[in-house]
Design an enzyme around this catalytic site. Structure first.
Site, short mmCIF file in Angstrom:
data_model
loop_
_atom_site.label_atom_id
_atom_site.label_comp_id
_atom_site.label_asym_id
_atom_site.label_seq_id
_atom_site.Cartn_x
_atom_site.Cartn_y
_atom_site.Cartn_z
N LYS A 1 7.65 -3.99 9.37
CA LYS A 1 8.83 -4.52 8.69
C LYS A 1 8.47 -5.14 7.35
CE LYS A 1 10.53 -6.18 13.15
NZ LYS A 1 10.77 -7.41 13.92
N GLU B 1 3.33 -0.78 1.24
CA GLU B 1 2.98 -1.88 2.15
C GLU B 1 3.15 -3.23 1.46
OE1 GLU B 1 2.54 -2.43 5.06
OE2 GLU B 1 1.21 -1.07 6.12
N ASP C 1 -5.04 -5.52 4.81
CA ASP C 1 -5.94 -6.51 5.39
C ASP C 1 -7.23 -5.78 5.79
OD1 ASP C 1 -6.92 -8.71 6.83
OD2 ASP C 1 -4.97 -9.20 7.66
N PHE D 1 -3.65 -17.81 5.09
CA PHE D 1 -2.51 -17.37 5.91
C PHE D 1 -1.28 -17.31 5.02
CE2 PHE D 1 -1.32 -17.20 10.56
CZ PHE D 1 -0.16 -16.50 10.31
N ARG E 1 9.86 -14.37 6.59
CA ARG E 1 9.92 -13.09 5.86
C ARG E 1 10.89 -13.15 4.68
NH1 ARG E 1 7.35 -8.92 8.88
NH2 ARG E 1 7.68 -9.00 11.13
C1 PRP Z 1 0.93 -5.86 8.43
C2 PRP Z 1 1.17 -5.18 7.10
C3 PRP Z 1 0.46 -3.87 7.25
C4 PRP Z 1 -0.72 -4.22 8.15
C5 PRP Z 1 -1.94 -4.41 7.31
O1 PRP Z 1 1.88 -5.42 9.34
O2 PRP Z 1 2.54 -5.01 6.85
O3 PRP Z 1 1.26 -2.89 7.88
O4 PRP Z 1 -0.39 -5.45 8.80
O5 PRP Z 1 -3.03 -4.74 8.11
P1 PRP Z 1 -4.35 -3.84 8.21
O6 PRP Z 1 -4.80 -3.53 6.81
O7 PRP Z 1 -5.32 -4.77 8.93
O8 PRP Z 1 -4.05 -2.63 9.00
P2 PRP Z 1 2.13 -6.08 10.78
O9 PRP Z 1 1.34 -5.35 11.82
O10 PRP Z 1 1.86 -7.57 10.69
O11 PRP Z 1 3.65 -5.78 11.05
P3 PRP Z 1 4.96 -6.25 10.23
O12 PRP Z 1 4.90 -5.53 8.90
O13 PRP Z 1 6.10 -5.80 11.07
O14 PRP Z 1 4.88 -7.75 10.06
#
Ligand code: PRP
Length: 182
Positions: free
Chosen positions: A44, A101, A105, A154, A167
């Protein structure tokens, strides 16, 4: 809610300027060169960034959405990615996809998705992120369009959550540690 924010890391103005810069880079690369330029937002977190970016791109982008979840986030042992909402279109071979995105991370989500979309037959696949945390990488990954590099703090806001909260903040802030160590 504002009380939970330790400091603002990226202001609304910086988000606006960054989005404008990335939109111009995308227009430079795709204007007049693509029949189907598709911004693929990953739910999301990408929603606010996608909404701003699509308005600023002049090369008539189309929009698609996918949702994935990663297992074992933050641990080095796992990190596999599961597709919750898949690519819906049939003409993927005509699509120049830019995966959008909010943050990179470990790099696992985008690394996996790029491979997945190429295997499905996409004409081309590039990636775009508002924020990048290079210090957290577990797999080698460089986005094609990158907004702002942030330290390993964070961060919440403008799509980024803690337990689904924050968000909707219009800026990116650092969450007070006492909020997530309660
Ligand atoms: C977050 C972000 C990316 C992912 C990045 O999504 O939006 O999709 O983590 O992390 P990575 O590089 O370690 O793979 P999340 O899983 O928190 O879901 P959300 O977007 O619904 O909050």
């Amino acid at each position: 809610m504002q009380n939970d924010i330790l400091k603002i890391l990226v202001t609304e103005k910086e988000i606006e300027e960054t989005t404008e810069r990335i939109a111009a880079e995308i227009d430079r690369d795709y204007a007049g060169k693509s029949e189907h330029l598709v911004l693929l937002g990953i739910l999301k977190g990408s929603v606010p960034f996608l909404a701003e970016l699509m308005k600023k791109i002049k090369s008539n982008p189309e929009i698609e959405l996918m949702k994935v979840s990663s297992y074992g986030k933050g641990t080095r042992s796992s990190g596999s990615v599961k597709i919750i909402l898949d690519w819906q279109r049939e003409n993927i071979e005509e699509c120049d996809i830019i995966v959008v995105e909010d943050i990179i991370d470990s790099g696992r989500t985008l690394s996996y998705l790029c491979e997945y979309l190429k295997q499905k037959g996409a004409k081309s696949v590039r990636t775009c992120t508002l924020l990048d945390k290079p210090s957290r990488r577990e797999v080698e990954f460089e986005p094609d369009y990158c907004g702002i590099q942030v330290p390993d703090e964070f961060v919440v806001g403008f799509g980024l959550d803690y337990d689904e909260m924050y968000r909707a903040l219009p800026y990116i802030g650092v969450l007070k540690p006492e909020v997530y160590t309660k």
